[in-house]
Design an enzyme around this catalytic site. Sequence first.
Site, PDB file in Angstrom:
ATOM      1  N   LYS A 276       0.828  -1.219   0.000  1.00 35.33           N
ATOM      2  CA  LYS A 276       0.000   0.000   0.000  1.00 35.33           C
ATOM      3  C   LYS A 276       0.854   1.259   0.000  1.00 35.33           C
ATOM      4  CE  LYS A 276      -3.581   2.365   2.687  1.00 35.33           C
ATOM      5  NZ  LYS A 276      -4.457   2.305   3.884  1.00 35.33           N
ATOM      6  N   HIS A 346     -10.474  -7.337   5.401  1.00 32.87           N
ATOM      7  CA  HIS A 346      -9.640  -6.393   6.144  1.00 32.87           C
ATOM      8  C   HIS A 346      -9.878  -6.511   7.647  1.00 32.87           C
ATOM      9  CE1 HIS A 346      -6.956  -2.900   5.528  1.00 32.87           C
ATOM     10  NE2 HIS A 346      -7.387  -2.540   6.715  1.00 32.87           N
ATOM     11  N   ARG A 349      -7.315  -8.081  10.094  1.00 31.67           N
ATOM     12  CA  ARG A 349      -6.189  -7.285  10.595  1.00 31.67           C
ATOM     13  C   ARG A 349      -6.554  -6.600  11.912  1.00 31.67           C
ATOM     14  NH1 ARG A 349      -2.270  -5.919   6.915  1.00 31.67           N
ATOM     15  NH2 ARG A 349      -2.219  -3.700   7.438  1.00 31.67           N
ATOM     16  N   HIS A 373       2.370  -1.509   8.753  1.00 35.11           N
ATOM     17  CA  HIS A 373       2.061  -0.104   8.995  1.00 35.11           C
ATOM     18  C   HIS A 373       3.361   0.692   8.958  1.00 35.11           C
ATOM     19  CE1 HIS A 373      -1.927  -1.143  11.235  1.00 35.11           C
ATOM     20  NE2 HIS A 373      -2.046  -1.178   9.923  1.00 35.11           N
ATOM     21  N   TYR A 383      15.343   0.280  13.210  1.00 40.22           N
ATOM     22  CA  TYR A 383      15.215  -0.658  14.326  1.00 40.22           C
ATOM     23  C   TYR A 383      14.330  -1.835  13.924  1.00 40.22           C
ATOM     24  CZ  TYR A 383      14.584  -2.352  19.093  1.00 40.22           C
ATOM     25  OH  TYR A 383      14.585  -3.127  20.212  1.00 40.22           O
TER      26      TYR A 383
END
Length: 406
Positions: A276, A346, A349, A373, A383
């Site tokens: 996305k 969806h 999720r 995300h 990280y």
Amino acid sequence: MSKRVLPLSDQQVRTAKPRHKIYTLSDGGGLYLEVSPAGSKIWRMKFRQQDGRTNRLTFGPYPEITLAAARDKRLDARRLMLEGVDPAEHREEKKRKALEKASNTFEKVAREWHSNKVPTWSERTATNTLRRLELDIFPEIGRRPIHEITHAELIATLRKIEGRGAHEIAHRQKAICSSIFSYGIQIGLLERNIAVDMKDVLKTMRGSHFAAIDNDELPAFLDALRRNEARMLKPTQIALRLMMLIFVRTSELIETPWSEIDLEKGEWIIPWQRMKRGKLTVNPDTTDHHVCLSRQALDLLRELYAITGGGTYVFPNQRDPGKPLSNNAILKSLERMGYKGRMTGHGFRALVMSAIKERLGYRHEVIDRQLAHAPRDKLSCAYDRAKYLAERKMMMQAWADYLDSL
């Protein structure tokens, strides 16, 4: 010394009779009434162009154009001449602009706007936007010149969409029409965006998330899936189970080619271009997404490879194997299970985000990265790559084992 012409009277114009030949009655200043043998009366004006040649303007028939109206038109023409403008050329330019405006229908302008937007959109957005215009808007106001469309026409068009229960689509189409009218203003076709004024004409929609069951409903959902699997095609069964196990976005799952998955190594890496945030036109995220596979997920993929491994897609379309599975297949399966309006692709999720935190105790950051995300800053992103991958692999196996325990 030029001959003085007496102005015409209304009675002279009204009572002028036809003769064997065309004749004229002059009103002065170049204006005259032309009377034909058939009895028609036409107002014309003779004037001299800047190059010295004589030209004529036609103002229209009497009595539709009265004597007073003809004189007003003569005055307008003389004013243009004083400004150095040829009144005949001025009229032709006005006609040309009027024809150009009339030819700029809403559909023509909308397609031009769409073409300009395509380079900044994903292929899906471009296709869906044009398709919705073709279905909902063009049949109603597409042929109308864009500058002539009224508030009432646009409201009726949008309320027709709303009337079939498609409230969200009606609001989206209003926003799209607003963008098209704004584009029309920018290219000089109109001066006002009528869609901007329409703040309260559609029913207010409450903000909502994708439908999703909660943690307590998960055992019943798994039971419903088991009971309904016999009514599903095998790839669809596996798709639903994988959505629970790996919770990628629906499009990222059903559009997956086998080339992304290495069954021997147990790896699945989605190229950033399919993600996305990778499809953003401004500052796209160019990070490939690692889909951490549990033993259970890998077993399902191996089972599926025996069925669809000879083709391009992991989940090919049943009618056209050259295309991926339709999202509608997932929704229809959920509907047959009795979860229409309660669960979506969806929605897995949202379910997983809360379930893994509450039941398995994993940190939000680890789950968030598995959901692909966007990290809040570059340091977080670095990280992620350094440490979260190992944690995510452990988490995904723990989640698969938890589903088995249910």
